[in-house]
Design a protein around this motif. Structure first.
Motif, short mmCIF file in Angstrom:
data_model
loop_
_atom_site.label_atom_id
_atom_site.label_comp_id
_atom_site.label_asym_id
_atom_site.label_seq_id
_atom_site.Cartn_x
_atom_site.Cartn_y
_atom_site.Cartn_z
N LYS A 58 -12.19 -0.15 -2.68
CA LYS A 58 -11.03 -1.05 -2.62
C LYS A 58 -10.29 -0.89 -1.30
O LYS A 58 -9.89 -1.88 -0.67
CB LYS A 58 -10.09 -0.75 -3.79
N VAL A 59 -10.14 0.33 -0.83
CA VAL A 59 -9.45 0.58 0.43
C VAL A 59 -10.29 0.07 1.61
O VAL A 59 -9.76 -0.53 2.55
CB VAL A 59 -9.16 2.08 0.58
N THR A 65 -3.05 5.25 0.88
CA THR A 65 -3.88 4.12 1.32
C THR A 65 -3.70 3.85 2.80
O THR A 65 -4.66 3.58 3.53
CB THR A 65 -3.55 2.88 0.49
N LYS A 71 -6.57 4.01 5.72
CA LYS A 71 -6.82 2.87 6.59
C LYS A 71 -6.74 3.27 8.06
O LYS A 71 -7.54 2.81 8.88
CB LYS A 71 -5.81 1.75 6.29
N SER A 93 -10.16 -3.72 1.71
CA SER A 93 -8.85 -4.16 2.18
C SER A 93 -8.72 -3.99 3.69
O SER A 93 -8.12 -4.82 4.38
CB SER A 93 -7.76 -3.38 1.46
N ASP A 100 0.84 -1.20 0.00
CA ASP A 100 0.00 0.00 0.00
C ASP A 100 0.88 1.25 0.00
O ASP A 100 1.92 1.30 0.66
CB ASP A 100 -0.91 0.00 1.23
#
Length: 252
Positions: free
Chosen positions: A125-126, A75, A79, A129, A71
């Motif tokens: 997507k983040v 990203t 997170k 994940s 990442d």
């Protein structure tokens, strides 16, 4: 005599026997294959042609090795923000945005902000994940397509549903309320529950009623006993005065 008898017994077309023997053609094998010598068999087995394995062009089949992509800084920052969001907020709702305009979204955010509900935007997507490595992994299927998140530090479910009624292009998919994953129907059922203040008041009133009833039961028997004793004393004193009055009259 015999000739005439046979001519009478046999039909005129000719004599036909009851059973007929049919002879088939000969199936005898006149040429047998001679078995090979053991050394010749070994030689043929050793010298047998083995074709090389067929090579497929690159990219025809998916590779067995998985490429782990690290990442980037953006990203990782998102997170960390998601982790803090899930730790601080008790209500995290996932809503699908069906072609809502920027003006409608601004109006919706303003209405929700009045109830301390914030609208957050994160790439799917983040989010997936982040959820795959957390205890909220069951929320991953909700993040498909254009989605937004409604977050609040307190579960403001009734206010959120009331605000969403004015935005038909926003569809509620699910939510995580007090670390519990709920569907859209579960959120509606949760909104019908009484508030925490009402429940606490009912619990306190129920406990106070039980304590008062217990105290009444504990005090009832001594009070009843004291009343009986007082009544008995009064009755004895009235009986003693009634007996003393005739004796006084006799003495005079």
């Amino acid at each position: 005599m015999a000739a005439t008898l046979c001519s009478k017994l046999l039909p005129k077309q000719g004599w036909v026997p009851l059973t007929q023997s049919v002879r088939h053609g000969s199936k005898a094998v006149t040429r047998h294959r001679k078995p090979l010598h053991i050394q010749k068999q070994k030689l043929l087995a050793v010298t047998q042609y083995i074709p090389p394995a067929r090579e497929f062009p690159p990219g025809a089949y998916p590779s067995q090795t998985k490429h782990v992509q690290e990442d980037n800084d953006l990203t990782l920052l998102m997170k960390r923000e998601l982790k803090k969001l899930f730790e601080d907020c008790k209500m995290i709702a996932v809503v699908q945005n069906s072609s809502s305009s920027a003006e409608d979204m601004m109006t919706l955010r303003h209405r929700l902000y009045k109830h301390n509900i914030t609208v957050k935007f994160f790439p799917n997507k983040v989010v997936r994940s982040f959820l795959s490595d957390s205890i909220y992994c069951n929320m991953g299927p909700l993040f498909v397509g254009p989605t937004v998140m409604f977050v609040s530090k307190e579960p403001k479910v009734k206010e959120m549903l009331t605000t969403l009624r004015g935005s038909p292009q926003m569809t509620l998919l699910g939510a995580c309320i007090d670390n519990t994953l709920l569907s859209a129907q579960g959120i509606v059922s949760y909104s019908k529950l009484p508030s925490m203040t009402v429940i606490q008041g009912e619990v306190v009133s129920g406990l106070s009623m039980l304590t008062s009833h217990t105290a009444y039961l504990l005090q009832r028997h001594p009070a009843h006993l004291s009343q009986l004793l007082q009544q008995y004393i009064k009755q004895q004193s009235s009986d003693g005065s009634a007996e003393a009055a005739p004796k006084a009259e006799e003495a005079t």
